[in-house]
Design an enzyme around this catalytic site. Sequence first.
Site, PDB file in Angstrom:
ATOM      1  N   SER A  14       0.827  -1.208   0.000  1.00 34.26           N
ATOM      2  CA  SER A  14       0.000   0.000   0.000  1.00 34.26           C
ATOM      3  C   SER A  14       0.859   1.255   0.000  1.00 34.26           C
ATOM      4  CB  SER A  14      -0.895   0.033   1.244  1.00 34.26           C
ATOM      5  OG  SER A  14      -1.573  -1.187   1.391  1.00 34.26           O
TER       6      SER A  14
HETATM    7  N1  SAH Z   1      -0.739  -4.866   4.038  1.00 38.23           N
HETATM    8  C1  SAH Z   1       0.084  -5.194   2.884  1.00 38.23           C
HETATM    9  C2  SAH Z   1      -0.603  -4.928   1.562  1.00 38.23           C
HETATM   10  C3  SAH Z   1      -1.674  -5.895   1.339  1.00 38.23           C
HETATM   11  S1  SAH Z   1      -2.193  -6.199  -0.315  1.00 38.23           S
HETATM   12  C4  SAH Z   1       1.423  -4.511   2.944  1.00 38.23           C
HETATM   13  O1  SAH Z   1       1.704  -3.767   3.899  1.00 38.23           O
HETATM   14  O2  SAH Z   1       2.238  -4.758   2.047  1.00 38.23           O
HETATM   15  C5  SAH Z   1      -3.556  -7.227   0.101  1.00 38.23           C
HETATM   16  C6  SAH Z   1      -3.190  -8.610   0.577  1.00 38.23           C
HETATM   17  O3  SAH Z   1      -4.393  -9.223   1.001  1.00 38.23           O
HETATM   18  C7  SAH Z   1      -2.628  -9.500  -0.537  1.00 38.23           C
HETATM   19  O4  SAH Z   1      -1.363  -9.956  -0.179  1.00 38.23           O
HETATM   20  C8  SAH Z   1      -3.636 -10.624  -0.643  1.00 38.23           C
HETATM   21  O5  SAH Z   1      -3.042 -11.888  -0.888  1.00 38.23           O
HETATM   22  C9  SAH Z   1      -4.284 -10.597   0.725  1.00 38.23           C
HETATM   23  N2  SAH Z   1      -5.618 -11.211   0.796  1.00 38.23           N
HETATM   24  C10 SAH Z   1      -6.671 -11.083  -0.043  1.00 38.23           C
HETATM   25  N3  SAH Z   1      -7.710 -11.831   0.389  1.00 38.23           N
HETATM   26  C11 SAH Z   1      -7.303 -12.452   1.540  1.00 38.23           C
HETATM   27  C12 SAH Z   1      -7.912 -13.362   2.454  1.00 38.23           C
HETATM   28  N4  SAH Z   1      -9.150 -13.801   2.291  1.00 38.23           N
HETATM   29  N5  SAH Z   1      -7.192 -13.790   3.504  1.00 38.23           N
HETATM   30  C13 SAH Z   1      -5.910 -13.364   3.691  1.00 38.23           C
HETATM   31  N6  SAH Z   1      -5.283 -12.502   2.875  1.00 38.23           N
HETATM   32  C14 SAH Z   1      -5.966 -12.049   1.806  1.00 38.23           C
END
Ligand code: SAH
Length: 214
Positions: A61
């Site tokens: 993000s």
């Molecule tokens: N917080 C992260 C950015 C997240 S991007 C950072 O600091 O880099 C969103 C993430 O959510 C992705 O890695 C994706 O794999 C995860 N995601 C999406 N659906 C999910 C679910 N149901 N359970 C766990 N993770 C999930």
Amino acid sequence: MTGDAERKMQFLYALRSRGVTDKRVLQAMESIDRGPFIRGIFSDRAYEDMPLPIACGQTISQPSIVGLMTQALKISPRDKVLEVGTGSGYQAAVLSRLARRVYTVDRYSRLVREARTLFDEMDLTNITAITADGSFGLPDQAPFDRIIVTAAAEDPPGTLLGQLKTGGIMVVPVGQSDAVQHLIVARKTENGVEYEELRQVRFVPLLEGLGKDT
Ligand code: SAH
């Protein structure tokens, strides 16, 4: 001023000018280097206020959004926090400087493994990273003082609200993945849940099941 110091100043200036004003949050973000969380050709853009691609087709993000979400959580040093969506691990690392304990889950085991390595290298010992479908939360560790979801849900996730303590706060982007999403702050009180809309955002979708590593 050296290049590094200047970049750091600009990074913090961008955060402040976009509304991240909480001193503790700024200190936490100053203490976590975003560089190691970005690998490959985009690594030289780590200190710019923009989202960047990471492995498994996901994104780290934008720093100011990390700051605004962290600020909205109003974390106290005794809090146990759940993050759904480990991604690069950057958000979890920032949370770990403010909370007692951080649990972070991602549906890609590769992202969880890589994030764990970074947490070890940075000596962030109060983070537990787990491969799981975070839509179900983490029932074994519930309830949580704070919950942050870093992928967009179509509705505020009821299962996660159920794992939030009374008096707790959850921050979650809500909306369809290809449309405008809103960053929602949900506060659980004795009389129910109060919702506040912070701003428009754009996140990758919260998906069901585990992901296949790429
Ligand atoms: N917080 C992260 C950015 C997240 S991007 C950072 O600091 O880099 C969103 C993430 O959510 C992705 O890695 C994706 O794999 C995860 N995601 C999406 N659906 C999910 C679910 N149901 N359970 C766990 N993770 C999930």
